[in-house]
Design a protein around this motif. Structure first.
Motif, mmCIF file in Angstrom:
data_model
loop_
_atom_site.group_PDB
_atom_site.id
_atom_site.type_symbol
_atom_site.label_atom_id
_atom_site.label_comp_id
_atom_site.label_asym_id
_atom_site.label_seq_id
_atom_site.Cartn_x
_atom_site.Cartn_y
_atom_site.Cartn_z
ATOM 1 N N ASP A 107 0.833 -1.200 0.000
ATOM 2 C CA ASP A 107 0.000 0.000 0.000
ATOM 3 C C ASP A 107 0.868 1.250 0.000
ATOM 4 O O ASP A 107 1.592 1.522 0.957
ATOM 5 C CB ASP A 107 -0.919 0.000 1.225
ATOM 6 C CG ASP A 107 -1.907 1.161 1.199
ATOM 7 O OD1 ASP A 107 -2.045 1.788 0.120
ATOM 8 O OD2 ASP A 107 -2.527 1.441 2.249
ATOM 9 N N ILE A 108 0.797 2.010 -1.088
ATOM 10 C CA ILE A 108 1.538 3.268 -1.142
ATOM 11 C C ILE A 108 0.596 4.453 -0.997
ATOM 12 O O ILE A 108 1.031 5.606 -1.064
ATOM 13 C CB ILE A 108 2.331 3.389 -2.461
ATOM 14 C CG1 ILE A 108 1.378 3.375 -3.673
ATOM 15 C CG2 ILE A 108 3.364 2.297 -2.582
ATOM 16 C CD1 ILE A 108 2.080 3.631 -4.989
ATOM 17 N N GLY A 109 -0.697 4.174 -0.788
ATOM 18 C CA GLY A 109 -1.659 5.246 -0.602
ATOM 19 C C GLY A 109 -1.685 6.196 -1.774
ATOM 20 O O GLY A 109 -1.653 5.788 -2.924
ATOM 21 N N LYS A 110 -1.674 7.474 -1.467
ATOM 22 C CA LYS A 110 -1.667 8.504 -2.510
ATOM 23 C C LYS A 110 -0.295 9.142 -2.653
ATOM 24 O O LYS A 110 -0.153 10.226 -3.201
ATOM 25 C CB LYS A 110 -2.719 9.575 -2.188
ATOM 26 C CG LYS A 110 -4.152 9.046 -2.193
ATOM 27 C CD LYS A 110 -5.147 10.164 -1.920
ATOM 28 C CE LYS A 110 -6.582 9.631 -1.931
ATOM 29 N NZ LYS A 110 -7.562 10.722 -1.651
ATOM 30 N N SER A 111 0.709 8.434 -2.118
ATOM 31 C CA SER A 111 2.062 8.985 -2.150
ATOM 32 C C SER A 111 2.562 9.123 -3.586
ATOM 33 O O SER A 111 2.308 8.268 -4.428
ATOM 34 C CB SER A 111 3.021 8.089 -1.371
ATOM 35 O OG SER A 111 2.579 7.917 -0.039
ATOM 36 N N LEU A 112 3.245 10.217 -3.843
ATOM 37 C CA LEU A 112 3.906 10.377 -5.129
ATOM 38 C C LEU A 112 5.146 9.498 -5.153
ATOM 39 O O LEU A 112 5.853 9.369 -4.154
ATOM 40 C CB LEU A 112 4.281 11.841 -5.353
ATOM 41 C CG LEU A 112 3.112 12.824 -5.501
ATOM 42 C CD1 LEU A 112 3.650 14.248 -5.614
ATOM 43 C CD2 LEU A 112 2.262 12.486 -6.712
ATOM 44 N N MET A 113 5.415 8.888 -6.269
ATOM 45 C CA MET A 113 6.556 7.993 -6.367
ATOM 46 C C MET A 113 7.853 8.787 -6.259
ATOM 47 O O MET A 113 8.011 9.830 -6.874
ATOM 48 C CB MET A 113 6.509 7.240 -7.696
ATOM 49 C CG MET A 113 7.534 6.126 -7.808
ATOM 50 S SD MET A 113 7.304 4.814 -6.576
ATOM 51 C CE MET A 113 5.642 4.256 -6.960
ATOM 52 N N ASP A 114 8.769 8.309 -5.415
ATOM 53 C CA ASP A 114 10.088 8.899 -5.311
ATOM 54 C C ASP A 114 11.111 7.775 -5.184
ATOM 55 O O ASP A 114 10.759 6.595 -5.165
ATOM 56 C CB ASP A 114 10.195 9.875 -4.143
ATOM 57 C CG ASP A 114 9.858 9.222 -2.799
ATOM 58 O OD1 ASP A 114 9.968 7.979 -2.697
ATOM 59 O OD2 ASP A 114 9.499 9.945 -1.856
ATOM 60 N N THR A 115 12.381 8.151 -5.108
ATOM 61 C CA THR A 115 13.450 7.154 -5.071
ATOM 62 C C THR A 115 13.330 6.244 -3.864
ATOM 63 O O THR A 115 13.482 5.013 -3.976
ATOM 64 C CB THR A 115 14.823 7.852 -5.059
ATOM 65 O OG1 THR A 115 14.926 8.695 -6.208
ATOM 66 C CG2 THR A 115 15.943 6.832 -5.082
ATOM 67 N N VAL A 116 13.019 6.809 -2.711
ATOM 68 C CA VAL A 116 12.916 6.016 -1.477
ATOM 69 C C VAL A 116 11.780 5.017 -1.574
ATOM 70 O O VAL A 116 11.927 3.833 -1.228
ATOM 71 C CB VAL A 116 12.726 6.937 -0.257
ATOM 72 C CG1 VAL A 116 12.484 6.091 1.000
ATOM 73 C CG2 VAL A 116 13.931 7.834 -0.071
ATOM 74 N N LEU A 117 10.619 5.472 -2.054
ATOM 75 C CA LEU A 117 9.468 4.583 -2.174
ATOM 76 C C LEU A 117 9.736 3.476 -3.182
ATOM 77 O O LEU A 117 9.367 2.312 -2.981
ATOM 78 C CB LEU A 117 8.237 5.390 -2.580
ATOM 79 C CG LEU A 117 6.885 4.654 -2.555
ATOM 80 C CD1 LEU A 117 6.646 4.007 -1.195
ATOM 81 C CD2 LEU A 117 5.758 5.622 -2.899
#
Length: 339
Positions: A95-105
């Protein structure tokens, strides 16, 4: 409770035919377990040859072997690494929710995939790889190198991995090519009987029309199963298949070359130029001969027999005057060449 998806998977497994070697080889790779050497299984073949169907079979074999199987459709990613990682996260129930994709994610999702392979074999399958586009360098240079070495990668598409994949001696050592060809007669016969076609003479006729091409057999079997097969069914099947094949030929110039190349049994650059009375660049000809349904021959290159028949038929019907001109010029070329 059995879902419609469950029913479709079960029916697909029941009608799956052939590909004995491919399935056995894949099963051995699954059995290699954590001791296995990092490998990329490259399944490739022309449109309608059964690549996606084989991946579905691979999924079932993985399930039977107690292995994990993650299937990614590259068409859904639209050449975007972020969309790829978001889709992968969904397949991993991450589950990444509504997070914007970044390097850490992205790194956390990769770690999730790697951790899922602890104690069992995991297969990451990428279907329709010809749609990867600009994401291909990112996968090769950034994503794949971070994966566990015992994770099995299956890349499936119309073309074999080439370019930077082929130029690198390191990647070449990891890639196992698995080209798919048409079904053999007995395999095609078994498939047609499972589709309700029991008349042996009709089975022979459909075999000759399809040359064992799986999608052709499937389309022909629709009418043949009821015993209503007619000559027009062959024509309609070829027309439908041609549109499917031409999905990989987006521009009109290249399509015109495909139609021109359908007239001779085999062709080369000079022959097409003289037929069309036009100068063709090396670049556009190179694109033509790299199409999945074009292969080399003793006299140059040739279209797959089914593509050639379908394209030739369509060309003759839609542009009869141009077809006749090309045919007359081809006859003159061949006559002068043999004089």
């Amino acid at each position: 409770m059995e879902t419609i998806r469950d029913v479709m998977i079960r029916l697909g497994a029941e009608e799956f035919t052939g590909r004995t070697f491919e399935c056995q080889y894949y099963s051995r790779m699954l059995e290699a377990g954590s001791e296995g050497t990092a490998q990329i299984l490259n399944v490739h073949g022309t449109g309608g040859i059964g690549k996606t169907t084989l991946l579905t079979r691979f999924s079932r074999l993985a399930e039977t072997a107690g292995a994990g199987f993650v299937l990614m459709d590259m068409q859904d990613c639209m050449g975007n690494p972020n969309l790829f990682m978001q889709d992968l996260a969904s397949k991993l129930d991450f589950d990444i929710g509504k997070s914007l994709m970044d390097t850490v994610l992205a790194e956390r999702i990769t770690e999730r995939l790697n951790s899922s392979a602890e104690g069992k074999k995991v297969v990451l399958a990428l279907d329709q790889y010809e749609e990867a586009g600009s994401i291909d360098p990112w996968l090769r240079e950034t994503f794949f190198p971070r994966l566990r070495s015992d994770l099995l990668i299956v890349i499936s598409g119309r073309y074999p991995l080439g370019g930077p994949w082929k130029m690198s001696s390191l990647w070449r050592r990891l890639i196992v090519a698995l080209p798919l060809s048409e079904l053999q007669y007995e395999e095609a016969r078994t498939y047609l009987r499972r589709q309700g076609v029991t008349d042996e003479s009709l089975i022979d006729r459909l075999w000759l029309i399809s040359s064992g091409h799986p999608l052709s057999l499937s389309l022909l079997a629709v009418n043949a199963g009821s015993g209503q097969f007619r000559g027009s069914d062959k024509r309609e099947t070829h027309a439908e298949l041609l549109q499917y094949w031409l999905e990989e030929v987006p521009d009109e110039m290249l399509r015109s070359l495909v139609y021109a190349a359908s007239i001779p049994r085999s062709f080369d650059l000079e022959m097409l130029q003289r037929m069309m009375e036009a100068e063709l660049s090396d670049g556009v000809f190179e694109r033509l001969i790299k199409l999945s349904f074009v292969g080399s021959s003793a006299r140059g290159w040739q279209l797959h027999d089914l593509v050639r028949d379908a394209a030739r038929q369509t060309f003759r019907e839609r542009q009869p005057d141009t077809f006749t001109q090309y045919l007359e010029r081809l006859t003159a070329v061949l006559t002068n060449g043999s004089a």
